[in-house]
Design an enzyme around this catalytic site. Sequence first.
Site, PDB file in Angstrom:
ATOM      1  N   HIS A   1      -4.434  13.077  -5.990  1.00  0.00           N
ATOM      2  CA  HIS A   1      -2.891  12.112  -5.981  1.00  0.00           C
ATOM      3  C   HIS A   1      -3.987  10.364  -7.287  1.00  0.00           C
ATOM      4  O   HIS A   1      -4.857  10.094  -6.752  1.00  0.00           O
ATOM      5  CB  HIS A   1      -2.301  11.153  -5.107  1.00  0.00           C
ATOM      6  CG  HIS A   1      -3.442  10.916  -4.009  1.00  0.00           C
ATOM      7  ND1 HIS A   1      -3.178   9.683  -3.316  1.00  0.00           N
ATOM      8  CD2 HIS A   1      -4.478  12.037  -3.357  1.00  0.00           C
ATOM      9  CE1 HIS A   1      -4.242   9.480  -2.695  1.00  0.00           C
ATOM     10  NE2 HIS A   1      -4.908  10.238  -2.029  1.00  0.00           N
TER      11      HIS A   1
ATOM     12  N   SER B   1      -8.367  13.248  -1.718  1.00  0.00           N
ATOM     13  CA  SER B   1      -8.351  12.213  -2.396  1.00  0.00           C
ATOM     14  C   SER B   1     -10.245  11.886  -2.881  1.00  0.00           C
ATOM     15  O   SER B   1     -10.264  12.608  -3.570  1.00  0.00           O
ATOM     16  CB  SER B   1      -8.214  11.099  -1.333  1.00  0.00           C
ATOM     17  OG  SER B   1      -6.782  11.015  -0.797  1.00  0.00           O
TER      18      SER B   1
END
Lengths: 264, 70
Positions: A170, A147
Site C-alpha cells: 500500500h 508493508s
Amino acid sequence: MRERRDRADLDGDLFTNRDEADPPPEEPDQEGEEQKPQAPRRQRLALHTLKQLGQMPAPPAAGADLHTMVIIGQIEGHMVLPPKNKTTKYEHIIPQLVAIEQNERIKGLLVILNTVGGDVEAGLAIAEMLESLSKPTVSLVLGGGHSIGVPIAVAADYSFIAETATMTIHPIRLTGMVIGVPQTYEYLEKMQDRVIKFVTSHSAISEDKFRELMFRTGDLVRDVGSVLVGKDAVSVGLINEIGGIDKSLRKLRELVQLKEAEGK
Amino acid sequence: MLFYSIYPLAVVFAGEEEAENPEQWREIEVEGKKLLVTVNSRGEQVIARLLSTDPADYLDPRWTPGNVIV
C-alpha cells in the site's frame, strides 16, 4: 572438578527456583554422558540443569549452525513506540546480523516474518543488512508480512510464503510535519521510490506491477493497496515459492552446501 | 518519521500520552544471553523475551519467558 562445582553454584544463585538444600549428589552416569566433546561452558550449564530441575538439558538443535531471526510486530525506528506495541528493534537486529556475518560457526540465516510493517528507515536498514550478508539467507513469511516487511522478505537470497499468509502492499503514509504540499509530496514520492526500487531489484516483480499493486484502489481494503495471499505473492514474482519451515530449512541447507562447494 | 504499516497511526501511537514507566522494560545479560525483562511488584526481574538468533538457546528451559531472575 572442584572449580566447576563452584561455578554451577554461582549460576544457581541467579534463579529463584533454586533448591536451597545442599546440591544433591551428582549422578556419575549421566554426568559422564554429558562429558562428550563439548566446550567447558556447556558442561557447566548441563550440571546446573541437572541440579535445578532434575533433568538433562535439551540437546543442542541439530541445525544450530543455521541461525534464525524473527521479525515480529511493528518494526521500531527512531521513536520508541508506546509499550503496548510488540516491536522488533533495529538496535537488536543489526548487531545480531553483524555477529552472524563474523561468526564462522554460523553457516546460514533463516528470517521469519510476522510483521505489520513499521518505520521505513529501520525496515530498509534491516533489508539492506540482510541483502549484503555474505552468508546464505532464506526468508519465510508466516501469517503476514506487510508493508515494510515486504522489502525484508525479498532481501533474502530465497523467499518462501505460507499458503495462507498475506502480504499487503500500500502507499506510504507520512507522520509529523508537513511543510508545504508540493515539497511533502515530492519527499513522499522519493521515499516510496526507495521501497519500490529495493523490492523490484531484489525480486522478480516489475516496477510497473508493484506500483499498480501499491496504488490499486477498490480492492478489499479501501485505503490499503493490495492484499496478496500466498499464491498471489508468488505469481506476481514477489516471493519465490510457497512453503513452510521444512522447505525453508531444506533450501537454506542447499544454499549453504552450494556456497561451500563454491568455496572449495 | 515515515511509517509504513497496515496499522493506522492512531492505533500504533494510542496511549502514548499516558504515564509511561520507562523502567518497565529492561535489557539485561545473564551468562552472555541478552534478555528482555520486566520488573514485577516485588522488584524481581521476569523474563519477557530472549534475544538470540541461536535456535538452540530457545530449547534451554532456563530462558523460558516467565522465569524469575533475582
